[in-house]
Scaffold this motif. Sequence first.
Motif, PDB file in Angstrom:
ATOM      1  N   SER A 180      97.027   5.510 105.414  1.00 22.05           N
ATOM      2  CA  SER A 180      95.830   5.753 106.226  1.00 22.05           C
ATOM      3  C   SER A 180      94.676   6.185 105.329  1.00 22.05           C
ATOM      4  O   SER A 180      94.348   7.365 105.214  1.00 22.05           O
ATOM      5  N   ALA A 181      94.096   5.218 104.667  1.00 25.11           N
ATOM      6  CA  ALA A 181      92.976   5.505 103.767  1.00 25.11           C
ATOM      7  C   ALA A 181      92.168   4.236 103.551  1.00 25.11           C
ATOM      8  O   ALA A 181      92.705   3.127 103.598  1.00 25.11           O
ATOM      9  N   GLU A 182      90.877   4.404 103.331  1.00 24.23           N
ATOM     10  CA  GLU A 182      90.027   3.244 103.061  1.00 24.23           C
ATOM     11  C   GLU A 182      90.199   2.759 101.628  1.00 24.23           C
ATOM     12  O   GLU A 182      90.093   1.570 101.349  1.00 24.23           O
ATOM     13  N   ARG A 183      90.458   3.694 100.727  1.00 27.57           N
ATOM     14  CA  ARG A 183      90.652   3.324  99.324  1.00 27.57           C
ATOM     15  C   ARG A 183      91.952   3.935  98.806  1.00 27.57           C
ATOM     16  O   ARG A 183      92.347   5.034  99.212  1.00 27.57           O
ATOM     17  N   VAL A 184      92.591   3.211  97.895  1.00 24.03           N
ATOM     18  CA  VAL A 184      93.906   3.627  97.416  1.00 24.03           C
ATOM     19  C   VAL A 184      93.989   3.560  95.900  1.00 24.03           C
ATOM     20  O   VAL A 184      93.202   2.867  95.240  1.00 24.03           O
ATOM     21  N   ASN A 185      94.966   4.299  95.377  1.00 27.88           N
ATOM     22  CA  ASN A 185      95.332   4.203  93.971  1.00 27.88           C
ATOM     23  C   ASN A 185      96.636   3.417  93.853  1.00 27.88           C
ATOM     24  O   ASN A 185      97.518   3.539  94.706  1.00 27.88           O
ATOM     25  N   ILE A 186      96.735   2.622  92.797  1.00 27.45           N
ATOM     26  CA  ILE A 186      97.955   1.866  92.519  1.00 27.45           C
ATOM     27  C   ILE A 186      98.613   2.509  91.308  1.00 27.45           C
ATOM     28  O   ILE A 186      98.091   2.439  90.194  1.00 27.45           O
ATOM     29  N   GLU A 187      99.761   3.166  91.527  1.00 30.94           N
ATOM     30  CA  GLU A 187     100.399   3.960  90.486  1.00 30.94           C
ATOM     31  C   GLU A 187     101.778   3.414  90.135  1.00 30.94           C
ATOM     32  O   GLU A 187     102.491   2.907  90.997  1.00 30.94           O
ATOM     33  N   LEU A 188     102.118   3.554  88.863  1.00 27.55           N
ATOM     34  CA  LEU A 188     103.471   3.216  88.421  1.00 27.55           C
ATOM     35  C   LEU A 188     104.267   4.496  88.233  1.00 27.55           C
ATOM     36  O   LEU A 188     103.839   5.405  87.517  1.00 27.55           O
ATOM     37  N   TRP A 189     105.430   4.545  88.879  1.00 22.76           N
ATOM     38  CA  TRP A 189     106.363   5.652  88.713  1.00 22.76           C
ATOM     39  C   TRP A 189     107.630   5.116  88.059  1.00 22.76           C
ATOM     40  O   TRP A 189     108.045   3.987  88.323  1.00 22.76           O
ATOM     41  N   TYR A 210     101.549   6.168  85.042  1.00 23.11           N
ATOM     42  CA  TYR A 210     100.103   5.926  84.910  1.00 23.11           C
ATOM     43  C   TYR A 210      99.623   5.100  86.092  1.00 23.11           C
ATOM     44  O   TYR A 210     100.427   4.578  86.877  1.00 23.11           O
ATOM     45  N   SER A 211      98.307   4.985  86.234  1.00 24.82           N
ATOM     46  CA  SER A 211      97.707   4.232  87.336  1.00 24.82           C
ATOM     47  C   SER A 211      97.300   2.846  86.866  1.00 24.82           C
ATOM     48  O   SER A 211      96.683   2.697  85.800  1.00 24.82           O
ATOM     49  N   LEU A 212      97.630   1.851  87.656  1.00 30.50           N
ATOM     50  CA  LEU A 212      97.193   0.484  87.371  1.00 30.50           C
ATOM     51  C   LEU A 212      95.756   0.273  87.818  1.00 30.50           C
ATOM     52  O   LEU A 212      95.027  -0.531  87.236  1.00 30.50           O
ATOM     53  N   ALA A 213      95.355   0.977  88.875  1.00 28.17           N
ATOM     54  CA  ALA A 213      93.983   0.876  89.379  1.00 28.17           C
ATOM     55  C   ALA A 213      93.703   2.079  90.268  1.00 28.17           C
ATOM     56  O   ALA A 213      94.622   2.658  90.854  1.00 28.17           O
ATOM     57  N   LYS A 214      92.421   2.430  90.378  1.00 27.45           N
ATOM     58  CA  LYS A 214      92.019   3.554  91.229  1.00 27.45           C
ATOM     59  C   LYS A 214      90.895   3.113  92.155  1.00 27.45           C
ATOM     60  O   LYS A 214      90.133   2.211  91.842  1.00 27.45           O
ATOM     61  N   HIS A 215      90.842   3.797  93.295  1.00 30.72           N
ATOM     62  CA  HIS A 215      89.764   3.572  94.271  1.00 30.72           C
ATOM     63  C   HIS A 215      89.659   2.109  94.670  1.00 30.72           C
ATOM     64  O   HIS A 215      88.559   1.575  94.834  1.00 30.72           O
ATOM     65  N   GLN A 216      90.805   1.487  94.850  1.00 29.38           N
ATOM     66  CA  GLN A 216      90.823   0.103  95.304  1.00 29.38           C
ATOM     67  C   GLN A 216      90.721   0.050  96.832  1.00 29.38           C
ATOM     68  O   GLN A 216      91.244   0.926  97.522  1.00 29.38           O
ATOM     69  N   PRO A 217      90.030  -0.962  97.383  1.00 31.68           N
ATOM     70  CA  PRO A 217      89.996  -1.095  98.848  1.00 31.68           C
ATOM     71  C   PRO A 217      91.416  -1.257  99.394  1.00 31.68           C
ATOM     72  O   PRO A 217      92.236  -1.967  98.807  1.00 31.68           O
TER      73      PRO A 217
END
Length: 819
Positions: A180-189, A210-217
Amino acid sequence: MMERSTAVIFVLLVLCICRTLGQTCEGHCGGKFDSCSCHSTCTSLEHCCADYKEYCVEVFPYSGSILGGTDFIVLELSFNKSSEIICRFNHNINTVGYVDENSRGHCISPLLYETGWVPLHISSDNGTTFNRVGAWFSVHTGKLDAKFKATMVNSTKWQYYGTPDVGGTLEMKWNTSLVSAERVNIELWGYIETGKPYTDNWQGEWKYLYSLAKHQPNSGSFSFLPKPAENGFSSWELGSVRISPSTYPDGMWNVQAAWTEDHALAWHLEEKFRKNSTVWALDKCLAWDQLENQLPNFLSEIVDCPCTLAQARADTGRFHTDYGCDMEKGSVCTYHPGSVHCVRAIQASPRYAAGQQCCYDSTGAQVLTADSIGGSTPDRAHDWGSPPYNKPPRVPGQSHWVYDVLSFYYCCLWSDNCHYYFKHRPSSDCRRYQSPSSAVVFGDPHFITFDGVNYSFNGNGEYTLVTSAKKQLTIQGRTEPLNRTTIKATKLTAVAMKETTSDVIEVRLVSGHNGLEVLQNQKTLSFSEQSWMDLHGVFVFSPASTNVSVMFPSGAGVEVRLREGTMTTTVLLPEEFKDSTLGLLGKMNGDAKDDLTLNNGQLVLNLTNPEEVFNFGAGWAISNSSALFTYDSKYLLDTYYYVPRHDHTFVPVFSVPESPDDPLTNQASEICSGEGSQFCRYDVLVGRSPSMGNATKVSFQSHISLVEDLKRVISCGWLSPPTNGKKEGTTYVQGAKVQLSCNDGYTLEGSAERICQENGQWSGDDSNCVVPSNVAGILAGSVIGAVALIVIITTLILHSRKQKRKDARSEEAMTSEAL
């Protein structure tokens, strides 16, 4: 308005009185008081304490990924806007919840290292008191429905990335409602296990990398071009990608999120892997080989595989479909090419928590690793984990990946060195496999015992179907009349069961008799979200409302099928139960003569006497103290609990009435034929139901097929090809033929064809390929050479003598001329 105020005042007054008397559900969920109850049965009995729903809560959804991140609602309870919700899982893991605009409380499930039901306690005062009690169901990622997780598009590409000819962009998709968010982070665990195996310091750990991307739609999809990980993260070879709201800091634990399945992180491995994945993987394979040499051998304590696919699918008490290779879902067998279906042993081995996997080809024969890369492989860590979970090698999914799957990538998928893998993970054949024995209750109701005795018993009450003091297994059945006024016959409407200290599982017909209901310790289980449940000391599988399978650690299995409003209940018991069972399903000892034995040891002498058989059945009525059933309605209390468990006033029809004037006689003749027709005819003519008669016929035929599938299969074991030769045929059961031949330049010694015989031995002699031995040619050559040598020497001698005579004559001639 006045009436509403009066009602509110009344409820508050009741609450006050109950609490004054100490009869509140706060801290007493599951308990019972004299005047009210906090037990799960109180709703249907209309006997709940006034604050029951305030403190004994239900949640929706009730289940989610073991990796956490599921947002769920606390049902039928309103919270203040100012409430500060903390949700505690398993008594030691806290997550922060919230109150929505509708005053509903929410929790976020945490990352766990176990599957099954986990205790849930909820605080609305920021953790000061946790007085609301419920439960949360943690699910293995492989068993989680695809709609609840992020999907790796072309997952094979993800896990082969960097190997020859595999590269480019990777893509993943997810249901946006999961976050439930307009923007998301894509993280590798990443997941790793540290410490010395099989010691107390052996630990498993998930960690944010680490994060693959941040503040993605939050669009439901994400694509990226992978690069080798930096800062040493490429050493993490197993992990999962998480999508979480951008409002949280990087790597924050236990927030709403969607996860991919755990997978091999080929796409982020070091540059060395991309330059030569085969060499990189071989190094890893050799290191794993050395590690395995140092670890204890678990192979001796795992069960043998069934010999055939039919056996594997029939032995439902000990084996269950492997979700990674399921013929019902298209036989997509990534790790077992050539196989069409695999099963896993349900229970992990006792000491090392190891697993067994058995795979079969399209002919139904077991596929062995000695013949194929797609063969059956045992596992050091059971894929589904095992109680008490939480630590290696019992962590569901991940421990299996670390010790059994990544190594398969090293040795077999990323390089061609499977011989190292199969040295430690060889298929076990089926020579030691013993099929279970089966018994069944069906129709209204008819019985076929473990030793094949069949009879009918139309008692009205609750009875012992199977009891085994040796294995502490009890299975009970409840019957009720088809129609109390006109039809003098009964049918099975519920079964309840327990083994040692396991949960009590009850399967019963729902109202209307059009579905099955499952109860765990008298509380109804919902299978609306999950078809498989890991419970205490028992597993339950219900893929549809008409099918339920119950599996105990001993290997005992109970299959319940709903057919035309009747329950067909099949019990499967492994060989270890031999000579230890009693009850309506008989003694399991191979001797049909003593199957109908009363609990006092007395035998039924005349099986053809229906009254005597009826008295035998009545003798197995249970008592209140031994009852496992749930009595959550006035009808059940009055009919079974407050009265003797066998209704002596109910006398059934013992024989089938044969009347040419009966309008159902012709239908009975059409429907009922062949073996078992007497059961079908009874249900049509006494039960007055052609549909029930047909269901009885189907149930009887299904049981006959099951018995046939479970018949013992003789195996002669794997037969190796001769050195410097080959073989044709990879089936090793009775009647199978294997052809043996040699490579060019070699000759076969021994049998060219061997057949698996009834005694479990291969016919013929052992076969060997040898270099041809050409003695005659060598001898002939030697003789010719010797003759030639003699001829040459003789010729030389003769020539020498001739030359001497010639020289002598010449000398004489010269002397004569001189004189």
